[in-house]
Write a protein that holds these residues in place. Structure first.
Motif, PDB file in Angstrom:
ATOM      1  N   VAL A   1      27.362  78.290  97.775  1.00  0.00           N
ATOM      2  CA  VAL A   1      26.191  77.890  96.994  1.00  0.00           C
ATOM      3  C   VAL A   1      25.865  76.426  97.293  1.00  0.00           C
ATOM      4  O   VAL A   1      26.579  75.756  98.040  1.00  0.00           O
ATOM      5  CB  VAL A   1      26.385  78.114  95.474  1.00  0.00           C
ATOM      6  CG1 VAL A   1      26.711  79.566  95.185  1.00  0.00           C
ATOM      7  CG2 VAL A   1      27.441  77.192  94.906  1.00  0.00           C
TER       8      VAL A   1
ATOM      9  N   GLY B   1      22.967  76.113 101.751  1.00  0.00           N
ATOM     10  CA  GLY B   1      23.511  76.533 100.463  1.00  0.00           C
ATOM     11  C   GLY B   1      22.562  77.515  99.810  1.00  0.00           C
ATOM     12  O   GLY B   1      21.348  77.392  99.943  1.00  0.00           O
ATOM     13  N   ARG B   2      23.119  78.525  99.168  1.00  0.00           N
ATOM     14  CA  ARG B   2      22.267  79.502  98.497  1.00  0.00           C
ATOM     15  C   ARG B   2      23.027  80.065  97.317  1.00  0.00           C
ATOM     16  O   ARG B   2      24.230  80.299  97.393  1.00  0.00           O
ATOM     17  CB  ARG B   2      21.851  80.614  99.463  1.00  0.00           C
ATOM     18  CG  ARG B   2      22.989  81.507  99.927  1.00  0.00           C
ATOM     19  CD  ARG B   2      22.656  82.199 101.240  1.00  0.00           C
ATOM     20  NE  ARG B   2      22.647  81.255 102.356  1.00  0.00           N
ATOM     21  CZ  ARG B   2      21.780  81.307 103.378  1.00  0.00           C
ATOM     22  NH1 ARG B   2      20.890  82.260 103.443  1.00  0.00           N
ATOM     23  NH2 ARG B   2      21.832  80.392 104.337  1.00  0.00           N
ATOM     24  N   LEU B   3      22.311  80.263  96.221  1.00  0.00           N
ATOM     25  CA  LEU B   3      22.942  80.901  95.081  1.00  0.00           C
ATOM     26  C   LEU B   3      23.140  82.368  95.407  1.00  0.00           C
ATOM     27  O   LEU B   3      22.266  83.009  95.994  1.00  0.00           O
ATOM     28  CB  LEU B   3      22.089  80.722  93.828  1.00  0.00           C
ATOM     29  CG  LEU B   3      22.018  79.274  93.308  1.00  0.00           C
ATOM     30  CD1 LEU B   3      21.114  79.194  92.081  1.00  0.00           C
ATOM     31  CD2 LEU B   3      23.396  78.733  92.969  1.00  0.00           C
ATOM     32  N   HIS B   4      24.318  82.857  95.037  1.00  0.00           N
ATOM     33  CA  HIS B   4      24.698  84.238  95.331  1.00  0.00           C
ATOM     34  C   HIS B   4      23.787  85.261  94.670  1.00  0.00           C
ATOM     35  O   HIS B   4      23.865  86.441  94.964  1.00  0.00           O
ATOM     36  CB  HIS B   4      26.137  84.450  94.874  1.00  0.00           C
ATOM     37  CG  HIS B   4      26.339  84.038  93.437  1.00  0.00           C
ATOM     38  ND1 HIS B   4      26.288  82.713  93.048  1.00  0.00           N
ATOM     39  CD2 HIS B   4      26.521  84.759  92.326  1.00  0.00           C
ATOM     40  CE1 HIS B   4      26.448  82.653  91.739  1.00  0.00           C
ATOM     41  NE2 HIS B   4      26.592  83.875  91.272  1.00  0.00           N
ATOM     42  N   THR B   5      22.933  84.819  93.763  1.00  0.00           N
ATOM     43  CA  THR B   5      22.048  85.747  93.058  1.00  0.00           C
ATOM     44  C   THR B   5      20.721  85.951  93.781  1.00  0.00           C
ATOM     45  O   THR B   5      19.933  86.798  93.386  1.00  0.00           O
ATOM     46  CB  THR B   5      21.741  85.214  91.652  1.00  0.00           C
ATOM     47  OG1 THR B   5      21.287  83.867  91.772  1.00  0.00           O
ATOM     48  CG2 THR B   5      22.972  85.245  90.777  1.00  0.00           C
ATOM     49  N   LYS B   6      20.476  85.149  94.834  1.00  0.00           N
ATOM     50  CA  LYS B   6      19.175  85.241  95.515  1.00  0.00           C
ATOM     51  C   LYS B   6      19.247  86.292  96.611  1.00  0.00           C
ATOM     52  O   LYS B   6      19.800  86.048  97.693  1.00  0.00           O
ATOM     53  CB  LYS B   6      18.809  83.887  96.122  1.00  0.00           C
ATOM     54  CG  LYS B   6      18.957  82.728  95.155  1.00  0.00           C
ATOM     55  CD  LYS B   6      17.628  82.345  94.569  1.00  0.00           C
ATOM     56  CE  LYS B   6      17.835  81.422  93.400  1.00  0.00           C
ATOM     57  NZ  LYS B   6      16.650  80.750  92.964  1.00  0.00           N
ATOM     58  N   VAL B   7      18.654  87.422  96.305  1.00  0.00           N
ATOM     59  CA  VAL B   7      18.800  88.567  97.199  1.00  0.00           C
ATOM     60  C   VAL B   7      18.294  88.277  98.613  1.00  0.00           C
ATOM     61  O   VAL B   7      18.969  88.561  99.595  1.00  0.00           O
ATOM     62  CB  VAL B   7      18.070  89.789  96.614  1.00  0.00           C
ATOM     63  CG1 VAL B   7      18.156  90.960  97.561  1.00  0.00           C
ATOM     64  CG2 VAL B   7      18.660  90.149  95.266  1.00  0.00           C
ATOM     65  N   ASN B   8      17.129  87.691  98.703  1.00  0.00           N
ATOM     66  CA  ASN B   8      16.560  87.461 100.040  1.00  0.00           C
ATOM     67  C   ASN B   8      17.409  86.510 100.862  1.00  0.00           C
ATOM     68  O   ASN B   8      17.606  86.709 102.062  1.00  0.00           O
ATOM     69  CB  ASN B   8      15.145  86.908  99.924  1.00  0.00           C
ATOM     70  CG  ASN B   8      14.205  87.915  99.295  1.00  0.00           C
ATOM     71  OD1 ASN B   8      14.509  89.108  99.266  1.00  0.00           O
ATOM     72  ND2 ASN B   8      13.090  87.424  98.785  1.00  0.00           N
ATOM     73  N   LEU B   9      17.904  85.465 100.201  1.00  0.00           N
ATOM     74  CA  LEU B   9      18.721  84.491 100.930  1.00  0.00           C
ATOM     75  C   LEU B   9      20.055  85.099 101.357  1.00  0.00           C
ATOM     76  O   LEU B   9      20.585  84.789 102.424  1.00  0.00           O
ATOM     77  CB  LEU B   9      18.946  83.250 100.071  1.00  0.00           C
ATOM     78  CG  LEU B   9      17.677  82.471  99.721  1.00  0.00           C
ATOM     79  CD1 LEU B   9      17.995  81.271  98.827  1.00  0.00           C
ATOM     80  CD2 LEU B   9      16.983  81.984 100.994  1.00  0.00           C
TER      81      LEU B   9
ATOM     82  N   GLN C   1      30.515  84.028  92.521  1.00  0.00           N
ATOM     83  CA  GLN C   1      30.177  83.598  93.878  1.00  0.00           C
ATOM     84  C   GLN C   1      31.061  84.311  94.895  1.00  0.00           C
ATOM     85  O   GLN C   1      30.580  84.873  95.879  1.00  0.00           O
ATOM     86  CB  GLN C   1      30.335  82.080  94.010  1.00  0.00           C
ATOM     87  CG  GLN C   1      29.369  81.293  93.137  1.00  0.00           C
ATOM     88  CD  GLN C   1      29.685  79.804  93.098  1.00  0.00           C
ATOM     89  OE1 GLN C   1      30.338  79.266  93.990  1.00  0.00           O
ATOM     90  NE2 GLN C   1      29.232  79.132  92.055  1.00  0.00           N
TER      91      GLN C   1
ATOM     92  N   GLN D   1      30.177  88.086  95.179  1.00  0.00           N
ATOM     93  CA  GLN D   1      28.920  88.374  95.860  1.00  0.00           C
ATOM     94  C   GLN D   1      28.995  88.061  97.345  1.00  0.00           C
ATOM     95  O   GLN D   1      28.586  88.861  98.175  1.00  0.00           O
ATOM     96  CB  GLN D   1      27.777  87.572  95.227  1.00  0.00           C
ATOM     97  CG  GLN D   1      27.363  88.086  93.859  1.00  0.00           C
ATOM     98  CD  GLN D   1      26.858  89.512  93.921  1.00  0.00           C
ATOM     99  OE1 GLN D   1      26.015  89.845  94.744  1.00  0.00           O
ATOM    100  NE2 GLN D   1      27.393  90.374  93.076  1.00  0.00           N
TER     101      GLN D   1
END
Ligand code: GTP
Ligand code: GDP
Ligand code: MG
Ligand code: MG
Lengths: 315, 444
Positions: free
Chosen positions: A117, A201-209, A246, A249
């Motif tokens: 993240v 960095g990307r939040l684990h909740t962002k499906v597209n990312l 995190q 996912q």
């Protein structure tokens, strides 16, 4: 040794006398009473270990309530270590990380993908890892897979220079898959030993990312079926229970071979990795102990647990 | 889950009641569940302890003990108490009588300071100010490049100086702001550990020299138990004015908000909801309270839903929930409502129990919605009302009609089935309380 000292001093810095309290609580007593258990609970919870795991641990301690011996606090520490390890059970072995073989993998190019993240320390960790490979005499190429965050590739470029690694980048906003494609081809053509891929960095909740990560992975696999050989999740020791989400996912979506736990030079203890080890079986491979290129150490479960409980002279 | 907590409390308390009197000790036992919820949300150990104690005292009132639903009563007390604690002092920005007004962002490494500086600058420009952003992080590799790039993106000027220390840079930036007519100056400082004395001293020297009107402590919303230490130390050094909680667009429960407020008393002024610069939001203590309790951000959802959903539409939904039967017409209607409400990820994250469900994930892609609409529109009236009719032949026809594939159709059907299950769950266990909370306007 020096690093352990640093870790310990960080871990114990503001443990305002909890151990002292345990000592007080057990002095002259032959059993582990509720007061002592409370103090232990506080240490464990404030280490971010997580309620469930702590409850399990305390339950075990209650069963072994009798303590004996001269120095009760030392005993307790010993018991804690044993019990913590038996709570982790079969995962303990997995947690053993072999530094020597990590930096001498015997495959070329050895491909490492680094994910996590936002702001956990991925880029810095890549700099440190590259430096260690270089010290082992390996040639390294670093790929700027973070094409999104402002200044990300400039930052990574500086780490590539510091560690004496090659660097592959595209312009800002480019497709990270394309960067990785070029980097892998370059690694093969230039016969580099190691390729380390940075990702945004990307939040684990962002499906597209998260889908984007999968795509990066596919690009690698297409060129080298076994790649990436390592997929490391960088977790910030300051983060609490969300680290579990995190890990879950990222594991489910890209697959993980290990965790790097950063910022242990602060006062956060990162105990949540024990729960991750227990529940998900993902081993911690390295810990980050500062912003310098040398501030990386192999993770050692014993040292880590000891650091949670070690005596401290400061208040 | 909020529902869970209510149920657990009710269960425990009823058991106790069955055995006789509801006493202080009994309530304390039941409040262990509350403590657990708080700790799981990363509320600090000591803060949780104190909090539970105060709830216990309040719960001892006769009204709670005699109530038929003591669990619900206690949950309400908890919710109100959390809300009160997190939102007491007012949070407004201070502006200088004689410009420029000076803002300063501080915090641990990687907490989101630089991004916040960009967001704040954009926000203030929207209020007709003319901000200057100041690159005072001379340590982290390419930190200055980062801010400059943001400045270019937002078309907001950035002040930086080579070879000067951060104190000097901040000082000089104020002179430049005066010259260029910038009435707002925002310092982006380097991330640092609260135990790093030299670095902390640097911050307090910047403060001494430039006397900022608003100093912010920028904290990662995912922070665990350590939040209290960092927040306290930064406050000891700087006596900051407010707190910014970042990365709240994820699924962290955000107990750090309570911890920080509890130990410093400083108001939480902003919440960061994304990496983009237009995602700075006001802090809503009531929403945060429900989030910490795991209840989802129902209240903001209701607000959005109320705007987007007409009375009649929502009555139909209620009807469907009552019948516990969902048709593709309902499904399509819901999707359209959702589209009206705004970015999907945000909305789905707000729905209790949905954020983590396969449905939550399956539906986030906005482009997929277009497909879904097309598929449903290719169904006959009968098929929409009775999805069980959908056999292989019909699926193929629908796929052709909508320009999709049979797999797409199957995927939609399985999502539909999941939603139906979810709806049954809501209408079974929690209907009464769901409707209570939502005022009957819940779109699902
Ligand atoms: N998802 C999400 N990401 C954020 C948010 N705020 C910041 N970030 C990201 O978090 C990372 C760190 O942000 P920065 O703004 O560079 O943080 P910083 O505190 O300036 O970091 P250092 O200067 O390195 O200490 C970046 O990847 C940002 O894009 C937020 O509200 N949500
Ligand atoms: N104190 C400390 N800071 C670290 C550590 N690792 C990284 N950082 C800092 O954390 C911030 C974010 O690091 P960066 O590598 O840019 O994170 P990324 O966004 O995950 O790539 C930077 O300010 C780093 O200097 C560590 O082990 N200890
Ligand atoms: Mg990075
Ligand atoms: Mg920064």
């Amino acid at each position: 040794m020096a690093l352990f000292g640093k870790l310990r001093s960080g871990l114990t810095k503001t443990r305002t006398g909890i151990l002292g309290r345990i000592k007080e609580a057990v002095t002259g007593k032959k059993t582990l009473d509720e007061e002592t258990l409370d103090a232990i609970e506080e240490i464990l919870i404030t280490s971010d270990i997580g309620v469930e795991t702590v409850m399990e641990l305390l339950e075990r301690l209650r069963k072994r309530a009798r303590i004996k011996g001269e120095d009760e606090t030392a005993e307790i520490q010993d018991i804690m270590r044993q019990e913590l390890k038996s709570v982790l059970s079969d995962q303990v072995e997995r947690s053993a990380s072999d530094e020597k073989s990590f930096f001498n993998p015997g495959v070329t190019p050895f491909v490492i993908m680094v994910v996590g993240v936002n702001g956990t320390g991925k880029t810095t960790t890549i700099g440190k890892l590259a430096h260690r490979f270089r010290k082992e005499g390996k040639s390294v190429i670093i790929a700027a897979g973070d094409t999104f965050r402002a200044g990300a590739s400039e930052q990574l470029n500086i780490w590539a220079e510091r560690s004496g690694s090659d660097f592959v980048r595209h312009q800002a906003g480019a497709d990270p898959g394309a960067v990785v494609f070029d980097a892998l081809n370059a690694a093969v053509a230039r016969r580099k030993d190691v390729l380390i891929v940075d990702t945004a960095g990307r939040l684990h909740t962002k499906v597209n990312l998260m889908e984007e990560l999968k795509k990066i992975r596919r690009v690698m696999t297409k060129l080298i079926p076994e790649a990436p050989h390592e997929t490391l999740l960088v977790l910030d020791a300051t983060t609490g229970q969300n680290s579990i989400r995190q890990a879950e996912q990222f594991r489910d979506i890209v697959g993980l071979t290990g965790i790097v736990l950063t910022k242990l030079d602060g006062t956060a203890k990162g105990g949540v990795v024990l729960t991750i080890l227990k529940e998900l079986g993902i081993p911690v491979k390295f810990i980050g102990l500062g912003e310098g290129i040398e501030d990386l150490a192999a993770f050692d479960l014993n040292t880590f647990i000891d650091a949670l409980f070690s005596e401290n002279n400061q208040t | 889950m909020f529902e869970d907590l209510t149920r657990k409390l009710d269960h425990v308390l009823k058991k106790i009641k069955g055995q006789g009197k509801l006493s202080e000790k009994n309530i304390a036992d039941s409040l262990r569940e509350v403590r657990k919820v708080l700790l799981e949300a990363d509320v600090n150990y000591k803060v949780a302890k104190e909090f539970v104690k105060s709830v216990q005292e309040k719960s001892l009132g006769q009204a709670v003990l005699k109530s038929i639903t003591p669990g619900q009563q206690i949950v309400k007390i908890i919710y109100d108490e959390l809300t009160r604690l997190m939102g007491q002092s007012t949070a407004s920005l201070r502006f200088a009588n004689i410009p420029p007004t000076i803002f300063m962002a501080t915090g641990l490494q990687g907490s989101g300071k630089t991004t916040f500086v960009g967001k704040l600058a954009l926000y203030l420009r929207g209020q007709k100010h003319s901000p200057l952003m100041v690159a005072a992080d001379i340590y982290r590799p390419a930190a200055i490049d980062q801010l400059k790039t943001i400045g270019k993106q937002l078309n907001i000027p950035v002040f930086s100086e080579d070879g000067k220390n951060p104190i000097q840079i901040c000082w000089d930036s104020i002179q430049q702001a005066r010259q260029n007519g910038n009435d707002v100056v925002i310092f982006d400082t380097a991330g640092r550990l609260h135990i790093d004395e030299n670095m902390m001293k640097e911050l307090s020297e910047i403060k001494e020299k430039t006397k900022p009107h608003n100093i912010f402590f920028v904290a990662d919303g995912m922070t665990g138990q350590d939040a209290v230490k960092a927040a306290t130390e930064f406050n000891n050094w700087l006596a900051y004015d407010g707190v910014v909680l970042t990365k709240m667009d994820g699924d962290a429960r955000g107990g750090a908000a309570l911890s920080i407020k509890a130990v410093t008393g400083k108001p939480i002024m902003f919440v960061g909801m994304g990496e983009k610069f237009n995602t700075l939001e006001q802090f809503h203590p009531d929403r945060m309270a429900s989030r910490i309790l795991g209840m989802g951000d129902v209240i903001s959802l209701v607000e959005k839903a109320q705007i987007a959903v007409s009375e009649e539409e929502s009555r139909r939904m209620e009807e469907a929930i009552r019948k516990k039967r969902l048709t593709f017409d309902d499904f399509l209607q819901q999707l359209r409502q959702i589209k009206k409400m705004g970015p999907l990820e945000q909305i789905i994250g707000m729905i209790p129990g949905l954020g983590a469900s396969p449905l939550g994930k399956a539906n986030v892609d906005e482009k997929a919605l277009v497909k879904v609409e097309a598929i449903i529109q290719s169904m006959t009236r009968e098929e929409r009302r009775n999805p069980r009719l959908l056999n292989g032949n019909r699926k193929r026809r629908i796929a052709r009609g909508s320009g999709t594939t049979v797999q797409d159709v199957n995927r939609l059907i399985s999502q539909f089935n999941q939603m139906q299950k979810l709806m049954k769950r809501f209408s079974k266990g929690g209907k009464r309380s769901m409707r209570g909370v939502l005022g009957g306007n819940y779109p699902f």
